[in-house]
Design a protein around this motif. Structure first.
Motif, PDB file in Angstrom:
ATOM      1  N   UNK A  45       4.356  -0.949 -13.821  1.00  0.00           N
ATOM      2  CA  UNK A  45       4.212  -0.201 -14.561  1.00  0.00           C
ATOM      3  C   UNK A  45       4.371   1.238 -14.438  1.00  0.00           C
ATOM      4  N   UNK A  46       5.272   1.034 -13.370  1.00  0.00           N
ATOM      5  CA  UNK A  46       5.836   2.640 -12.927  1.00  0.00           C
ATOM      6  C   UNK A  46       7.100   2.786 -14.010  1.00  0.00           C
ATOM      7  N   UNK A  47       7.845   1.680 -14.426  1.00  0.00           N
ATOM      8  CA  UNK A  47       9.046   1.528 -15.437  1.00  0.00           C
ATOM      9  C   UNK A  47       8.445   1.665 -16.197  1.00  0.00           C
ATOM     10  N   UNK A  48       7.099   1.508 -17.232  1.00  0.00           N
ATOM     11  CA  UNK A  48       6.248   1.781 -18.522  1.00  0.00           C
ATOM     12  C   UNK A  48       6.302   3.477 -17.969  1.00  0.00           C
ATOM     13  N   UNK A  49       5.895   3.945 -17.196  1.00  0.00           N
ATOM     14  CA  UNK A  49       5.711   5.503 -17.059  1.00  0.00           C
ATOM     15  C   UNK A  49       6.966   5.981 -17.285  1.00  0.00           C
ATOM     16  N   UNK A  50       7.748   5.174 -16.171  1.00  0.00           N
ATOM     17  CA  UNK A  50       9.648   5.830 -16.630  1.00  0.00           C
ATOM     18  C   UNK A  50      10.088   5.876 -18.159  1.00  0.00           C
ATOM     19  N   UNK A  51       9.365   5.593 -18.943  1.00  0.00           N
ATOM     20  CA  UNK A  51       9.894   5.243 -20.514  1.00  0.00           C
ATOM     21  C   UNK A  51      11.113   4.142 -20.266  1.00  0.00           C
ATOM     22  N   UNK A  52      11.158   3.385 -19.090  1.00  0.00           N
ATOM     23  CA  UNK A  52      11.682   3.086 -19.081  1.00  0.00           C
ATOM     24  C   UNK A  52      11.758   0.972 -19.779  1.00  0.00           C
ATOM     25  N   UNK A  66       0.933  -1.366   0.137  1.00  0.00           N
ATOM     26  CA  UNK A  66       0.077   0.079   0.017  1.00  0.00           C
ATOM     27  C   UNK A  66       1.064   1.118   0.044  1.00  0.00           C
ATOM     28  N   UNK A  67       1.727   1.236   1.005  1.00  0.00           N
ATOM     29  CA  UNK A  67       2.933   2.719   0.954  1.00  0.00           C
ATOM     30  C   UNK A  67       3.139   2.317  -1.263  1.00  0.00           C
ATOM     31  N   UNK A  68       3.407   1.599  -2.008  1.00  0.00           N
ATOM     32  CA  UNK A  68       3.894   1.915  -2.933  1.00  0.00           C
ATOM     33  C   UNK A  68       2.657   2.765  -3.723  1.00  0.00           C
ATOM     34  N   UNK A  69       1.543   1.945  -3.768  1.00  0.00           N
ATOM     35  CA  UNK A  69       0.625   2.197  -3.892  1.00  0.00           C
ATOM     36  C   UNK A  69      -0.234   3.879  -3.869  1.00  0.00           C
ATOM     37  N   UNK A  70       0.300   3.837  -3.128  1.00  0.00           N
ATOM     38  CA  UNK A  70      -0.097   5.332  -2.492  1.00  0.00           C
ATOM     39  C   UNK A  70       1.449   6.331  -2.718  1.00  0.00           C
ATOM     40  N   UNK A  71       2.640   6.102  -3.436  1.00  0.00           N
ATOM     41  CA  UNK A  71       3.416   7.218  -3.896  1.00  0.00           C
ATOM     42  C   UNK A  71       3.222   6.763  -5.676  1.00  0.00           C
ATOM     43  N   UNK A  72       2.288   5.929  -6.279  1.00  0.00           N
ATOM     44  CA  UNK A  72       2.304   5.942  -7.637  1.00  0.00           C
ATOM     45  C   UNK A  72       1.096   6.908  -7.332  1.00  0.00           C
ATOM     46  N   UNK A  73       0.004   6.777  -6.580  1.00  0.00           N
ATOM     47  CA  UNK A  73      -1.060   8.076  -6.788  1.00  0.00           C
ATOM     48  C   UNK A  73      -0.582   9.418  -6.432  1.00  0.00           C
ATOM     49  N   UNK A  74       1.189   9.282  -6.086  1.00  0.00           N
ATOM     50  CA  UNK A  74       1.347  10.833  -5.539  1.00  0.00           C
ATOM     51  C   UNK A  74       2.315  10.783  -7.029  1.00  0.00           C
ATOM     52  N   UNK A  75       2.202   9.794  -7.562  1.00  0.00           N
ATOM     53  CA  UNK A  75       3.437  10.511  -9.311  1.00  0.00           C
ATOM     54  C   UNK A  75       4.587  10.178  -8.669  1.00  0.00           C
ATOM     55  N   UNK A  76       4.646   9.299  -7.729  1.00  0.00           N
ATOM     56  CA  UNK A  76       6.110   9.317  -7.083  1.00  0.00           C
ATOM     57  C   UNK A  76       6.991   7.866  -7.640  1.00  0.00           C
ATOM     58  N   UNK A  77       7.383   7.242  -8.895  1.00  0.00           N
ATOM     59  CA  UNK A  77       6.818   6.600  -9.468  1.00  0.00           C
ATOM     60  C   UNK A  77       8.371   5.699  -8.790  1.00  0.00           C
ATOM     61  N   UNK A  78       9.650   6.529  -8.336  1.00  0.00           N
ATOM     62  CA  UNK A  78      10.575   5.636  -8.420  1.00  0.00           C
ATOM     63  C   UNK A  78      10.507   5.234  -6.682  1.00  0.00           C
ATOM     64  N   UNK A  79       9.952   6.143  -5.635  1.00  0.00           N
ATOM     65  CA  UNK A  79       9.377   5.667  -4.191  1.00  0.00           C
ATOM     66  C   UNK A  79       8.449   4.523  -4.572  1.00  0.00           C
ATOM     67  N   UNK A  80       7.592   3.983  -5.717  1.00  0.00           N
ATOM     68  CA  UNK A  80       6.374   3.315  -5.587  1.00  0.00           C
ATOM     69  C   UNK A  80       7.942   2.111  -5.898  1.00  0.00           C
ATOM     70  N   UNK A  81       8.367   1.782  -6.784  1.00  0.00           N
ATOM     71  CA  UNK A  81       9.202   0.780  -7.443  1.00  0.00           C
ATOM     72  C   UNK A  81       9.829  -0.071  -6.059  1.00  0.00           C
ATOM     73  N   UNK A  82      10.596   1.466  -5.397  1.00  0.00           N
ATOM     74  CA  UNK A  82      11.766   0.179  -4.371  1.00  0.00           C
ATOM     75  C   UNK A  82      10.592   0.226  -3.450  1.00  0.00           C
TER      76      UNK A  82
END
Length: 263
Positions: free
Chosen positions: A226-233, A186-202
């Motif tokens: 999903x986060x990697x795709x949004x980061x163009x990786x 849920x920490x990762x999901x919250x970080x993703x919703x906050x548009x912080x993909x790097x912390x979400x990935x961690x």
């Protein structure tokens, strides 16, 4: 007398010729002046007609331009309404998905093994602390559950920053708790919703690596992709999806990963 008349005739004829020439020139100039006035009037009339035609064309162009501007305003208003509608529907769908995962989280936790209570009876010799053994603070499952639920309620209320902070605090305070994997999820999901993909990935990677057998591990890897795709990786996302399919072939997340790999 006759000789004098004869002498005067050539002069009279000459004078008459001069008068006739002047009259002829005067008549020609009068005709030319009359012709110039008619031509000028004709040119002015043609110029007036052309000017009126151009003014009509300009007026029609302005009317068409005004109509186009009004049509664009109406189209812009219509598109704005559609955007607002789609935004509302997207937010409603996100909220439904969020509620679904929260409900799913509750069901999964019922299937997870619960930590033993600190008040559970122990043998007498195990209850006495040994001199060389480090003392470990006993966990309180009920207190952990309350903390976890409080963080989850923040997420459910869309208080994402507060939820992320609460889940991170919980995970650090209770690293060995049975709820720690879910907290990182849920920490990762919250970080993703906050548009912080790097912390979400961690957060999601930590869950997948430390608790690979946890029910949320496949979804965690899918979230990483999903986060990697949004980061163009694109390369990293493909590798993560392939890992997900290989490690959890029968999971729902793996089915989604296969569909993404086909695109």
């Amino acid at each position: 007398m006759e000789s004098r008349s004869a002498a005067r005739r050539p002069g009279s004829l000459h004078l008459l010729a001069m008068v006739l020439m002047v009259a002829a020139f005067g008549s020609r100039y009068a005709h030319a002046g009359l012709f110039d006035d008619d031509e000028a009037r004709h040119q002015i009339k043609e110029l007036s007609i052309k000017t009126n035609d151009r003014l009509d064309i300009i007026a029609k162009g302005q009317i068409e331009l005004a109509n186009q501007i009004q049509a664009l305003r109406e189209e812009n208003s219509r598109l704005r309404g559609q955007v607002e509608t789609l935004t509302y529907e997207l937010e409603a769908a996100r909220k439904r998905q969020q509620d679904f995962y929260v409900d799913l989280d509750g069901r999964l936790r019922k299937l997870e093994p619960q930590p033993a209570s600190s008040t559970e009876a122990r043998p007498a010799d195990e209850g006495r602390p040994q001199a060389d053994a480090p003392r470990k603070v006993a966990s309180d499952p009920a207190a952990e559950t309350r903390e976890y639920e409080a963080a989850l309620n923040l997420f459910r209320a869309n208080k994402l920053k507060e939820a992320a902070s609460a889940f991170e605090t919980f995970a650090k305070a209770h690293p060995d708790s049975a709820l720690a994997p879910s907290a990182y999820y849920w920490l990762g999901n919250a970080q993703y919703s906050l548009r912080d993909c790097k912390k979400a990935i961690d957060a999601q990677r930590l869950l997948a690596s430390k608790w690979p057998a946890h029910p949320k591990a496949p979804d965690a890897l899918l979230n990483v992709a999903t986060c990697q795709q949004e980061l163009a990786d694109a390369k990293g996302a493909k590798t993560t999806l392939e890992t997900l399919v290989a490690k959890y072939p029968d999971s729902t997340a793996a089915a989604t990963a296969r569909q993404r790999l086909k695109k």
